[in-house]
Design a protein around this motif. Sequence first.
Motif, short mmCIF file in Angstrom:
data_model
loop_
_atom_site.label_atom_id
_atom_site.label_comp_id
_atom_site.label_asym_id
_atom_site.label_seq_id
_atom_site.Cartn_x
_atom_site.Cartn_y
_atom_site.Cartn_z
N ARG A 5 0.83 -1.21 0.00
CA ARG A 5 0.00 0.00 0.00
C ARG A 5 0.86 1.26 0.00
NH1 ARG A 5 -3.98 -2.89 4.34
NH2 ARG A 5 -4.97 -4.29 2.83
N PHE A 6 2.04 1.19 0.64
CA PHE A 6 2.96 2.33 0.55
C PHE A 6 3.36 2.58 -0.89
CE2 PHE A 6 3.95 2.22 5.16
CZ PHE A 6 3.84 3.56 5.39
N LEU A 7 3.72 1.50 -1.56
CA LEU A 7 4.17 1.65 -2.95
C LEU A 7 3.05 2.19 -3.83
CD1 LEU A 7 6.33 -1.56 -3.48
CD2 LEU A 7 7.11 0.82 -3.62
N GLN A 8 1.83 1.69 -3.63
CA GLN A 8 0.72 2.13 -4.46
C GLN A 8 0.27 3.54 -4.11
OE1 GLN A 8 0.43 0.30 -7.01
NE2 GLN A 8 1.87 -1.04 -5.96
N ARG A 9 0.40 3.86 -2.83
CA ARG A 9 0.04 5.19 -2.37
C ARG A 9 0.82 6.26 -3.15
NH1 ARG A 9 2.23 7.77 2.23
NH2 ARG A 9 4.15 6.86 1.43
N ASN A 10 2.06 5.94 -3.49
CA ASN A 10 2.89 6.91 -4.20
C ASN A 10 2.28 7.37 -5.51
OD1 ASN A 10 4.75 6.70 -2.16
ND2 ASN A 10 6.07 5.25 -3.24
N ARG A 11 1.55 6.48 -6.17
CA ARG A 11 0.96 6.88 -7.45
C ARG A 11 -0.14 7.91 -7.23
NH1 ARG A 11 -2.81 3.29 -6.03
NH2 ARG A 11 -4.70 2.98 -7.25
N LEU A 12 -0.83 7.83 -6.07
CA LEU A 12 -1.87 8.81 -5.77
C LEU A 12 -1.27 10.19 -5.53
CD1 LEU A 12 -4.20 6.80 -3.35
CD2 LEU A 12 -4.21 6.89 -5.86
N ILE A 13 -0.17 10.23 -4.78
CA ILE A 13 0.51 11.51 -4.54
C ILE A 13 0.91 12.13 -5.87
CG2 ILE A 13 2.62 12.54 -3.59
CD1 ILE A 13 2.45 10.57 -1.27
N ALA A 14 1.50 11.29 -6.74
CA ALA A 14 1.97 11.80 -8.03
C ALA A 14 0.81 12.31 -8.88
CB ALA A 14 2.72 10.70 -8.77
N ALA A 15 -0.31 11.59 -8.84
CA ALA A 15 -1.44 11.96 -9.70
C ALA A 15 -2.17 13.20 -9.19
CB ALA A 15 -2.42 10.79 -9.81
N LEU A 16 -2.21 13.36 -7.87
CA LEU A 16 -2.96 14.49 -7.29
C LEU A 16 -2.27 15.83 -7.50
CD1 LEU A 16 -4.15 12.87 -3.93
CD2 LEU A 16 -5.63 13.64 -5.80
N ALA A 17 -0.96 15.80 -7.78
CA ALA A 17 -0.20 17.05 -7.83
C ALA A 17 0.25 17.39 -9.25
CB ALA A 17 1.02 16.94 -6.92
N ALA A 18 0.35 18.67 -9.53
CA ALA A 18 0.88 19.11 -10.83
C ALA A 18 2.37 18.84 -10.92
CB ALA A 18 0.61 20.61 -11.01
N VAL A 19 3.02 18.90 -9.77
CA VAL A 19 4.48 18.74 -9.72
C VAL A 19 4.83 17.89 -8.51
CG1 VAL A 19 6.71 19.93 -9.46
CG2 VAL A 19 4.84 21.03 -10.73
N THR A 20 5.76 16.97 -8.69
CA THR A 20 6.32 16.24 -7.56
C THR A 20 7.77 16.69 -7.39
OG1 THR A 20 4.89 14.31 -7.74
CG2 THR A 20 7.04 13.97 -6.71
#
Lengths: 411, 411
Positions: free
Chosen positions: A245-260
């Motif tokens: 879930r940590f690994l998958q959570r990262n995709r949500l952070i990336a998708a929610l933001a214009a910039v990482t």
Amino acid sequence: MSAAAPGILLARAVLSRLIEPSDVLGQALVAVAGPESAARIAAGRQPAAGALRRSVAALLEENGVQASDRTFEQGLERWLPRAADVAPERDLATVARFGGKLLVPEFEGWPEALNDLGLGTPFCLWSRGPGRVPDARRCIAVVGSRDATSYGLAITADIAAGLAARGSTVISGGAYGIDAQAHRAALAGRRELPGDDGVPVTIAVMAGGIDRFYPTGNEDLLRGVAEAGLSLSEVPPGSAPTRWRFLQRNRLIAALAAVTVVVEARWRSGALNTAHHAAGLGRGVGTVPGPVYSANSAGCHRLLREGSAVCVTDAAEVLELADPFTVPVGEEPEGTLPDAQDRSPRADHDGLAAEDILLLDALPLRKGSDMQKLAVVAGLGVPAVRAGLARLELAGLARRTAQGLWQRSGR
Amino acid sequence: MSAAAPGILLARAVLSRLIEPSDVLGQALVAVAGPESAARIAAGRQPAAGALRRSVAALLEENGVQASDRTFEQGLERWLPRAADVAPERDLATVARFGGKLLVPEFEGWPEALNDLGLGTPFCLWSRGPGRVPDARRCIAVVGSRDATSYGLAITADIAAGLAARGSTVISGGAYGIDAQAHRAALAGRRELPGDDGVPVTIAVMAGGIDRFYPTGNEDLLRGVAEAGLSLSEVPPGSAPTRWRFLQRNRLIAALAAVTVVVEARWRSGALNTAHHAAGLGRGVGTVPGPVYSANSAGCHRLLREGSAVCVTDAAEVLELADPFTVPVGEEPEGTLPDAQDRSPRADHDGLAAEDILLLDALPLRKGSDMQKLAVVAGLGVPAVRAGLARLELAGLARRTAQGLWQRSGR
């Protein structure tokens, strides 16, 4: 809310309970059958017809996922063992107790940016806190190492506070180190929390359920984020924050933001995973350089070398990545590097033409020189020397002595 | 040498005395008339026919240089005042006294890489020292701030010594700070000096004449470079190192090397000028990242942001730029980041498939769990759990208890 919850909310709550994040078969089933049928099928309460299975397989293939005759069966094998745990009303009630709610694609408040994840789109988002999820253009993810250095913590604070002050929402993962510092600085960086527009200053995207604050050492901070901002998770309350879930959570952070932005990362780091998700989604990716001797910057330099990220050194440069057309890259930074600090010995000739630099070089500091001598020393013709002296005199760089000779002046 | 010096040597010595570096008219004249006629014309000893002037103007136009009716006349005006100083035999004798010589495009030893400068090609190179100029593929320029930080000096030493140890020639400008450190570390980095093949471990490209060591504070070091390696200049002995010549000297450094590395540079820095020359010539450009709070790294980060340079952190990464096909970018660095230093909490699952990560997450550390329980916790079907347990057991990550239950094992 829970008593009168619409079927779609209940169905998506069920799906998030039965199916692990990024199980693309589950998302394909929802796309084909709709969330309510999908939830019943996943829970074993409704059979899946052959035509439906074929449509799901076709959708998977379209998305580059190889599907075999057993794919659907294997999905049911994964999901059915959890059917006994399904209690969507209870989950919705739990979240309502925290003043939270369930966000789903069908209703207002759903962050459309998540749909860019395709079959990796989460079924829903369990949310906690007064804020709403802003448009991705307004969100910047700031992530990095758990074991951050003092350098990493300092620059994280500067960037996150700068972003918050400029009205951005700082998204991170609530972990120790860079994540925690990003949340903390964002909370401190804007006075009114949350903004009148409901835009939270910071959002924590959790790997486990939003009913628990993990890691426990960040409990106070994460409680503060949930109270003043927003805490999100795709897994239902009570879920453990597992590695997957940590690994998958990262995709949500990336998708929610214009910039990482990756502030500090070791050669192998979960933050690089978030950066690669962001790049794959066409989002901006920035990374902060650091000393090459710092293992905590090795991952950042790796991103730079791979061309996966742009070098950023402050909040303004991060925001350029969100909207690259507002500020020209390469503009001189304001304030951070005062001229007084720049001890370059070559300031005089800035903006001068080649001939004037040659002439300036030839002008003696003391005594004086006539035009013929200046022509020889500078390697210029006498007419060029005459014209150049007039320009340099005007610029305050040359002056005539009482004897009618020329010497340097000013700076 | 001087007594019997061929006409071409004498002519190019004259040209370098009369004409400032990067005076494209002079180079165009040489291209059209040949060096010997060009030298006579520049010194006012031979008239320039109208046809020749037109050919020169046409060549300038071809190279994007606007030429007017006065262009040629203005050139003569620049050059003639110095005709009285012309003494090529004396200059050649001076250089011969130092054991040096004059390199010209017509004879062996000329670095062909300089011809990439087009009309900016120097007329000749005054050289001092036992070495020859190696092929550009073997040369790496290491440049940077005069007022270097201890960080900049340390990484310069590491990179230059590493390059020298790998057989590269380190080229720099002999200035204080990064330049001096690059020469120093290169001299220290290889035992046999110069190599049997005449390849010098380091080359200093000077802005003034090679008869003087400038800046004087680097005299001992530059003497060491000239004795063990090579010192080069396009201006004749006795020439002062003027601002203009410093700026033009940078193009020679860039052209002579396959890669230019900027170790430290302020927002405005001559080293950036060298980097831009290198980029313009299609050479590799690398820059070393540093703390964002260091003004001495601001120029490096500027290059990274502009996309003008690749991030490099050690000698091996620099050499990849010289020959990008030998080592894949992104390969894990050797030695610099020992695994023991990497405290990432996510090492176990490296290389595991998604299902095995889910299963690993579900395995209890103590006690034990049966397959049905594992299926629920992991979100996997029982058959998948059975297969996964076999894989994890083989990998030493799972084991069966005496009671026939499963638990985590190993790392």
